[in-house]
Design a protein around this motif. Sequence first.
Motif, PDB file in Angstrom:
ATOM      1  N   PRO A   1     -10.779  -3.411  -4.342  1.00  0.00           N
ATOM      2  CA  PRO A   1     -10.768  -3.717  -3.003  1.00  0.00           C
ATOM      3  C   PRO A   1      -8.915  -3.658  -2.542  1.00  0.00           C
ATOM      4  CG  PRO A   1     -11.340  -5.473  -4.373  1.00  0.00           C
ATOM      5  CD  PRO A   1     -11.624  -4.380  -5.096  1.00  0.00           C
ATOM      6  N   ASP A   2      -8.217  -3.685  -3.670  1.00  0.00           N
ATOM      7  CA  ASP A   2      -6.640  -3.863  -3.576  1.00  0.00           C
ATOM      8  C   ASP A   2      -5.987  -2.621  -3.667  1.00  0.00           C
ATOM      9  OD1 ASP A   2      -7.279  -3.978  -6.064  1.00  0.00           O
ATOM     10  OD2 ASP A   2      -5.668  -5.491  -6.723  1.00  0.00           O
ATOM     11  N   ALA A   3      -6.663  -1.505  -4.037  1.00  0.00           N
ATOM     12  CA  ALA A   3      -6.283  -0.224  -4.329  1.00  0.00           C
ATOM     13  C   ALA A   3      -5.303   0.227  -3.022  1.00  0.00           C
ATOM     14  CB  ALA A   3      -7.240   0.802  -4.686  1.00  0.00           C
ATOM     15  N   PRO A   4      -4.037   0.677  -3.452  1.00  0.00           N
ATOM     16  CA  PRO A   4      -3.029   1.204  -2.296  1.00  0.00           C
ATOM     17  C   PRO A   4      -3.929   2.136  -1.603  1.00  0.00           C
ATOM     18  CG  PRO A   4      -1.852   0.911  -4.490  1.00  0.00           C
ATOM     19  CD  PRO A   4      -3.388   0.483  -4.905  1.00  0.00           C
ATOM     20  N   VAL A   5      -4.728   3.077  -2.207  1.00  0.00           N
ATOM     21  CA  VAL A   5      -5.170   4.135  -1.352  1.00  0.00           C
ATOM     22  C   VAL A   5      -6.038   3.675  -0.346  1.00  0.00           C
ATOM     23  CG1 VAL A   5      -7.393   4.295  -2.832  1.00  0.00           C
ATOM     24  CG2 VAL A   5      -6.731   6.199  -1.805  1.00  0.00           C
ATOM     25  N   LEU A   6      -6.649   2.451  -0.334  1.00  0.00           N
ATOM     26  CA  LEU A   6      -7.131   2.039   0.657  1.00  0.00           C
ATOM     27  C   LEU A   6      -6.463   1.837   2.046  1.00  0.00           C
ATOM     28  CD1 LEU A   6      -9.962  -0.370  -0.697  1.00  0.00           C
ATOM     29  CD2 LEU A   6     -10.369   2.033   0.086  1.00  0.00           C
ATOM     30  N   ASP A   7      -5.211   1.121   1.878  1.00  0.00           N
ATOM     31  CA  ASP A   7      -4.216   0.873   2.696  1.00  0.00           C
ATOM     32  C   ASP A   7      -3.821   2.215   3.325  1.00  0.00           C
ATOM     33  OD1 ASP A   7      -4.269  -2.074   2.755  1.00  0.00           O
ATOM     34  OD2 ASP A   7      -3.103  -2.153   1.102  1.00  0.00           O
ATOM     35  N   LEU A   8      -3.510   3.133   2.397  1.00  0.00           N
ATOM     36  CA  LEU A   8      -2.992   4.528   3.054  1.00  0.00           C
ATOM     37  C   LEU A   8      -3.980   4.892   3.935  1.00  0.00           C
ATOM     38  CD1 LEU A   8      -1.533   6.827   0.334  1.00  0.00           C
ATOM     39  CD2 LEU A   8      -3.017   7.638   2.307  1.00  0.00           C
ATOM     40  N   ALA A   9      -5.486   4.917   3.803  1.00  0.00           N
ATOM     41  CA  ALA A   9      -6.335   5.372   4.419  1.00  0.00           C
ATOM     42  C   ALA A   9      -6.582   4.497   5.980  1.00  0.00           C
ATOM     43  CB  ALA A   9      -7.935   5.462   3.750  1.00  0.00           C
ATOM     44  N   ARG A  10      -6.298   3.105   5.683  1.00  0.00           N
ATOM     45  CA  ARG A  10      -6.484   2.416   7.016  1.00  0.00           C
ATOM     46  C   ARG A  10      -5.171   2.833   7.850  1.00  0.00           C
ATOM     47  NH1 ARG A  10      -7.058  -1.920   3.048  1.00  0.00           N
ATOM     48  NH2 ARG A  10      -9.417  -2.470   2.936  1.00  0.00           N
ATOM     49  N   ARG A  11      -4.111   3.072   7.229  1.00  0.00           N
ATOM     50  CA  ARG A  11      -2.993   3.555   8.183  1.00  0.00           C
ATOM     51  C   ARG A  11      -3.142   4.757   8.821  1.00  0.00           C
ATOM     52  NH1 ARG A  11       0.017   1.649   3.965  1.00  0.00           N
ATOM     53  NH2 ARG A  11       0.623   3.798   3.009  1.00  0.00           N
ATOM     54  N   ARG A  12      -3.952   5.557   8.183  1.00  0.00           N
ATOM     55  CA  ARG A  12      -4.241   6.934   8.890  1.00  0.00           C
ATOM     56  C   ARG A  12      -5.427   6.716   9.710  1.00  0.00           C
ATOM     57  NH1 ARG A  12      -2.002  11.917   6.405  1.00  0.00           N
ATOM     58  NH2 ARG A  12      -0.222  11.373   5.192  1.00  0.00           N
ATOM     59  N   GLY A  13      -6.134   5.787   9.556  1.00  0.00           N
ATOM     60  CA  GLY A  13      -7.317   5.751  10.748  1.00  0.00           C
ATOM     61  C   GLY A  13      -8.502   6.133   9.774  1.00  0.00           C
ATOM     62  N   ILE A  14      -8.558   6.505   8.907  1.00  0.00           N
ATOM     63  CA  ILE A  14      -9.759   6.806   7.957  1.00  0.00           C
ATOM     64  C   ILE A  14     -10.690   5.568   7.717  1.00  0.00           C
ATOM     65  CG2 ILE A  14     -10.772   8.100   5.860  1.00  0.00           C
ATOM     66  CD1 ILE A  14      -7.636   9.297   5.813  1.00  0.00           C
ATOM     67  N   PRO A  15     -11.852   5.767   7.946  1.00  0.00           N
ATOM     68  CA  PRO A  15     -12.763   4.586   7.332  1.00  0.00           C
ATOM     69  C   PRO A  15     -12.796   4.419   5.818  1.00  0.00           C
ATOM     70  CG  PRO A  15     -13.796   5.990   8.777  1.00  0.00           C
ATOM     71  CD  PRO A  15     -12.617   6.807   8.627  1.00  0.00           C
ATOM     72  N   VAL A  16     -12.811   3.154   5.525  1.00  0.00           N
ATOM     73  CA  VAL A  16     -12.867   2.794   4.038  1.00  0.00           C
ATOM     74  C   VAL A  16     -14.024   2.023   3.632  1.00  0.00           C
ATOM     75  CG1 VAL A  16     -10.288   2.728   3.904  1.00  0.00           C
ATOM     76  CG2 VAL A  16     -11.426   0.799   4.367  1.00  0.00           C
ATOM     77  N   HIS A  17     -14.339   2.159   2.366  1.00  0.00           N
ATOM     78  CA  HIS A  17     -15.455   1.243   2.005  1.00  0.00           C
ATOM     79  C   HIS A  17     -14.947   0.664   0.673  1.00  0.00           C
ATOM     80  CE1 HIS A  17     -19.693  -0.231   1.252  1.00  0.00           C
ATOM     81  NE2 HIS A  17     -19.213   0.007  -0.141  1.00  0.00           N
ATOM     82  N   ALA A  18     -14.786  -0.504   0.185  1.00  0.00           N
ATOM     83  CA  ALA A  18     -14.500  -0.778  -1.033  1.00  0.00           C
ATOM     84  C   ALA A  18     -15.758  -1.421  -1.652  1.00  0.00           C
ATOM     85  CB  ALA A  18     -13.539  -2.153  -1.057  1.00  0.00           C
ATOM     86  N   LEU A  19     -16.302  -0.738  -2.793  1.00  0.00           N
ATOM     87  CA  LEU A  19     -17.688  -0.855  -3.540  1.00  0.00           C
ATOM     88  C   LEU A  19     -17.558  -2.378  -4.117  1.00  0.00           C
ATOM     89  CD1 LEU A  19     -17.443   2.532  -5.252  1.00  0.00           C
ATOM     90  CD2 LEU A  19     -19.206   1.876  -3.510  1.00  0.00           C
ATOM     91  N   ARG A  20     -18.574  -3.164  -3.519  1.00  0.00           N
ATOM     92  CA  ARG A  20     -18.763  -4.204  -4.192  1.00  0.00           C
ATOM     93  C   ARG A  20     -19.225  -4.354  -5.691  1.00  0.00           C
ATOM     94  NH1 ARG A  20     -20.591  -4.094   0.812  1.00  0.00           N
ATOM     95  NH2 ARG A  20     -22.392  -3.472   0.082  1.00  0.00           N
ATOM     96  N   ASP A  21     -20.065  -3.397  -5.995  1.00  0.00           N
ATOM     97  CA  ASP A  21     -20.467  -2.873  -7.253  1.00  0.00           C
ATOM     98  C   ASP A  21     -20.669  -1.385  -7.563  1.00  0.00           C
ATOM     99  OD1 ASP A  21     -21.625  -2.539  -9.585  1.00  0.00           O
ATOM    100  OD2 ASP A  21     -23.631  -3.661  -9.028  1.00  0.00           O
ATOM    101  N   CYS A  22     -19.440  -0.986  -8.110  1.00  0.00           N
ATOM    102  CA  CYS A  22     -19.280   0.660  -8.385  1.00  0.00           C
ATOM    103  C   CYS A  22     -20.354   1.120  -9.236  1.00  0.00           C
ATOM    104  CB  CYS A  22     -17.943   0.794  -8.430  1.00  0.00           C
ATOM    105  SG  CYS A  22     -17.456   0.267 -10.165  1.00  0.00           S
ATOM    106  N   SER A  23     -21.178   0.357  -9.790  1.00  0.00           N
ATOM    107  CA  SER A  23     -22.377   1.038 -10.686  1.00  0.00           C
ATOM    108  C   SER A  23     -23.586   1.086  -9.993  1.00  0.00           C
ATOM    109  CB  SER A  23     -22.402  -0.002 -12.085  1.00  0.00           C
ATOM    110  OG  SER A  23     -22.853  -1.171 -11.509  1.00  0.00           O
ATOM    111  N   ASP A  24     -23.617   0.623  -8.616  1.00  0.00           N
ATOM    112  CA  ASP A  24     -24.572   0.346  -7.893  1.00  0.00           C
ATOM    113  C   ASP A  24     -24.927   1.959  -7.143  1.00  0.00           C
ATOM    114  OD1 ASP A  24     -26.950   0.063  -6.115  1.00  0.00           O
ATOM    115  OD2 ASP A  24     -25.907  -1.518  -5.071  1.00  0.00           O
ATOM    116  N   PRO A  25     -26.036   2.710  -7.491  1.00  0.00           N
ATOM    117  CA  PRO A  25     -26.080   3.893  -6.776  1.00  0.00           C
ATOM    118  C   PRO A  25     -26.585   3.666  -5.608  1.00  0.00           C
ATOM    119  CG  PRO A  25     -27.731   3.739  -8.479  1.00  0.00           C
ATOM    120  CD  PRO A  25     -26.633   2.472  -8.710  1.00  0.00           C
ATOM    121  N   THR A  26     -27.233   2.612  -5.014  1.00  0.00           N
ATOM    122  CA  THR A  26     -27.616   2.278  -3.484  1.00  0.00           C
ATOM    123  C   THR A  26     -26.548   2.308  -2.767  1.00  0.00           C
ATOM    124  OG1 THR A  26     -29.608   1.341  -4.434  1.00  0.00           O
ATOM    125  CG2 THR A  26     -29.276   1.145  -2.435  1.00  0.00           C
TER     126      THR A  26
END
Length: 208
Positions: free
Chosen positions: A40-65
């Motif tokens: 959730p704290d990855a710099p890439v997410l801030d970079l995306a937000r600054r560019r207006g790109i929707p982001v999703h921080a995975l709550r459980d990255c091992s969950d295929p659903t």
Amino acid sequence: MVMRVAVAASGRGSNLAALADQLDRPESPARIALVLSNRPDAPVLDLARRRGIPVHALRDCSDPTEWEEALRGAGADLVVLAGYLKKVPPETVSSWRGRMINIHPALLPRHGGPGMYGTRVHQAVLAAGEVQSGATVHLVTEEYDRGQILGQQPVPVLPGDTPETLAARVLEIEHRLLPAAVLAAARAGRAVPFRIEEAAGHSPVPSP
Ligand code: GRF
């Protein structure tokens, strides 16, 4: 039809930035519809937000659903792993087979596989005495770094290189190779073998 691209990344996101720069033009055949991260704290997410790109921080990255809902929710056609450091759930790899690509900072099939990421890759290249390294874009399969190679570009290994100097030279080429891969996929309607020159828009048809 504009191809909708989801990018998964774990860190700083320089490949995302390079891709977004390349796609940020009115006639672009692809656009970034979502950036996913396991952190959730990855710099890439801030970079995306600054560019207006929707982001999703995975709550459980091992969950295929959770992956599936995020990707379908964004209407993704193609998934790009750009410095994504966690294992993608096997169910997700399977349901996106042929539509999920990864960039690796070496000339596969050499210097890939489990544990080969970040500076370790460049250390291994130097330890092996290689005269060249480079970057590879390949299809994602259940085996790390073993899917079909779609495009590669070499860079020289220079005398006195450290893992850091080599990584910087490889990263420059990654920033051209990944946009070329996505543009070729968008023009073909699916992930295809490509040449790096296609990023400049000179080659409207995928290479064989
Ligand atoms: C790149 O070298 C990529 O090939 C590797 O991780 C790095 C990510 O860099 N898998 P960035 O987050 O895109 O700056």
